[in-house]
Design an enzyme around this catalytic site. Structure first.
Site, PDB file in Angstrom:
ATOM      1  N   ASP A   1      44.514  28.705  35.753  1.00  0.00           N
ATOM      2  CA  ASP A   1      44.528  27.365  36.354  1.00  0.00           C
ATOM      3  C   ASP A   1      45.722  27.191  37.278  1.00  0.00           C
ATOM      4  OD1 ASP A   1      42.236  26.756  35.026  1.00  0.00           O
ATOM      5  OD2 ASP A   1      43.216  25.564  33.440  1.00  0.00           O
TER       6      ASP A   1
ATOM      7  N   GLU B   1      36.643  30.283  41.098  1.00  0.00           N
ATOM      8  CA  GLU B   1      37.715  30.737  41.987  1.00  0.00           C
ATOM      9  C   GLU B   1      37.293  30.716  43.445  1.00  0.00           C
ATOM     10  OE1 GLU B   1      35.497  34.494  40.680  1.00  0.00           O
ATOM     11  OE2 GLU B   1      36.018  32.523  39.873  1.00  0.00           O
TER      12      GLU B   1
ATOM     13  N   ASN C   1      42.465  36.301  34.913  1.00  0.00           N
ATOM     14  CA  ASN C   1      42.258  35.410  33.768  1.00  0.00           C
ATOM     15  C   ASN C   1      42.417  36.171  32.451  1.00  0.00           C
ATOM     16  OD1 ASN C   1      41.979  32.695  34.085  1.00  0.00           O
ATOM     17  ND2 ASN C   1      39.746  32.681  34.219  1.00  0.00           N
TER      18      ASN C   1
ATOM     19  N   ASP D   1      37.217  33.460  48.260  1.00  0.00           N
ATOM     20  CA  ASP D   1      37.148  33.831  46.840  1.00  0.00           C
ATOM     21  C   ASP D   1      38.419  34.598  46.477  1.00  0.00           C
ATOM     22  OD1 ASP D   1      35.180  34.137  44.395  1.00  0.00           O
ATOM     23  OD2 ASP D   1      36.176  36.087  44.667  1.00  0.00           O
TER      24      ASP D   1
END
Length: 524
Positions: A407, A434, A398, A390
């Site tokens: 992305d 993620e 983000n 993770d």
């Protein structure tokens, strides 16, 4: 690498099905080609056998023909000469009994004329005195000078005392200029001294006419020769050939010394024509007959039949080949279409099992592979490890850099994970958001830990800026779950749950590390 061995290739139901279809289509194509070749080979084999049978049959028939021709011509020559032999024997006894000095020439002349009319082969009958002078003959006119002392047969009998009939070489008659074969015998006085010669001559034309009645090919040959090889009569008749020697021919050199009759395929010494000869030596007289059919006449009908058969066979094979090519073309088109459909299906399947952002497998691919790998590990008694990864503080990333930046970050992390996973049998997927998962067949916990360290180090090495991270760059945490050999109650859900629990422990321990069971590691 410690605790990692090469895994078996993963089974893929869709790939195996496509391969089976491909193999089936390819096998059908090969089967059709093999069938076509087998049919063509069968055609060629059957026709080849029939052609060889006809070839042998043609020569077998020719052997029978030349054998019969040789037997017939030999019997004819034997009968013709025997008649003259018997006649001259009887005349010799009568002449010797009466004595040449007291011979009634007029009465003997009438007898000779009568006998000449009875025997069609006779050219003439002659009685010569010891000096070669004609004493009596069946001819009405005596040539001048009428002396045959220079003839070979006369000189022979004058110097040889045997009483057997002698067959001489062909000579030209002094009375009629015809070619004749002299059949002669010695006449003796009561004291055994030489008294003269009794001669009967056979017309060469008699044999020529007889041989002309046989139906043989234009290049065929019938020969009457002496035992030493001198030609007496030959068909086709050429006057210059009469008297030539066959002593160096294959029949005289190789065959006659071993057998008085037989069959030989040789080249003639007279005209160099290859013929199948039947030869036969006469039983009573030193003569040999040869009956030959040219090789060309024997095989010509067979060759014509072969050409006709070949054309028909070629036509049938051409039609069959064209038909087969049409079928193969249709099959090939279907195979191409099938292959394109399989490729399209495979491409769609790959798209369905691939994460479009990172290029790694997606969760569906993991769901397909994980149950199979668990069963395989249980069956083989090998370890199986699962790493869940993770990205740390990704929500903050983000929020700070936007979804496009997020992305880009996930794409770079996916690439780093893929580079760290070395073996073809290992599977790296984007599990969701993620989170990433790496499935490691035939890998124990130590090997999985090494892979996890490599992955986390590779992510840090990207040096992706993360201002909301305490370290100022993107990192990740990992949890490792390992299925050990002998444990049968492991399920995909339990293995994922165990790895997720270890990931949570790594997060709780400060992130940027991996955790396996009760052991936590910080990579520096």
């Amino acid at each position: 690498m410690l605790g990692r061995s090469k895994p078996e290739p993963k089974a893929d139901v869709f790939t195996e099905g496509s391969s089976m279809k491909s193999v089936s289509a390819g096998a059908t194509f090969r089967l059709i080609v093999s069938f076509m070749l087998a049919v063509i080979l069968a055609f060629l084999t059957v026709e080849g056998w029939r052609t060889w049978r006809d070839y042998r049959s043609a020569f077998a028939s020719a052997r029978d023909s030349v054998t019969n021709l040789a037997r017939a011509t030999a019997q004819h020559a034997e009968d013709a000469i025997r008649q003259v032999d018997v006649l001259t024997t009887a005349l010799a006894e009568r002449v010797e009994g009466d004595g040449l000095q007291s011979l009634d020439a007029a009465r003997i002349h009438k007898l000779l004329v009568q006998q000449s009319k009875i025997m069609p082969q006779l050219h003439g009958l002659f009685i010569y005195g010891p000096d070669g002078q004609w004493i009596v003959t069946d001819k009405e006119v005596t040539p001048d000078p009428a002396n045959n002392a220079d003839r070979d047969y006369f000189q022979y009998h004058r110097t040889h005392t045997d009483r057997n009939v002698r067959i001489g070489d062909v000579v030209r008659s002094r009375s009629t200029q015809d070619l004749i074969i002299p059949i002669s015998r010695r006449l003796n006085n009561p004291d055994g001294s030489f008294a003269g010669v009794l001669l009967g001559t056979i017309k060469v034309s008699y044999f020529v006419d007889y041989y002309g009645d046989f139906k043989i090919d234009d290049k065929g040959a019938l020969v009457l020769a002496t035992r030493d090889g001198t030609i007496l009569v030959r068909r086709p008749f050429i006057a210059s050939v009469v008297g030539q020697s066959l002593a160096n021919s294959e029949i005289y050199k190789r065959y006659l010394p071993n057998s008085d009759e037989g069959i030989a395929e040789v080249k003639a010494v007279v005209d160099d024509t290859e013929r199948l000869y039947g030869y036969r030596a006469l039983t009573t007289y030193p003569l040999v007959v040869e009956a030959g059919l040219s090789r060309e006449s024997i095989i010509a009908p067979w060759r014509r039949d072969l050409i006709k058969t070949g054309l028909v066979l070629f036509f049938l094979m051409a039609v069959f080949t064209v038909f087969g090519l049409i079928v193969l073309s249709q099959l090939r088109q279907r195979m191409v279409m099938s292959r394109e459909l399989r490729r399209a299906h495979q491409s769609m399947r790959e798209m369905a099992l691939t994460d479009s952002l990172t290029g790694l497998g997606n969760r569906r691919r993991l769901d397909n592979a994980l149950p199979h790998e668990i069963r395989l590990a249980q069956r083989q008694g090998s370890p199986l490890s699962l790493i869940m990864i993770d990205v740390d503080y990704f929500k903050r990333y983000n929020d700070r850099y936007g979804h496009a930046g997020g992305d880009d970050c996930l794409s770079a992390v996916g690439g780093a994970i893929q580079q760290a996973v070395k073996r073809p049998g290992d599977l790296a997927v984007r599990y969701g958001g993620e989170e990433f998962t790496v499935l490691l067949p035939n890998t124990d916990s130590a090997g999985a830990a090494q892979v996890a360290e490599d992955i986390l180090r590779a992510i840090r090495s990207l040096n992706i800026e993360h201002s909301e991270h305490p370290l100022g760059k993107v990192t990740a945490s990992a949890g490792i779950a390992t299925q050990l050999p002998g444990i049968e109650d492991v399920t995909p859900a339990s293995l994922l749950k165990s790895a997720d629990a270890c990931l949570y422990a790594a997060k709780q321990s400060g992130r940027n590390r991996w955790y396996a069971t009760d052991d936590a590691h910080l990579l520096t």
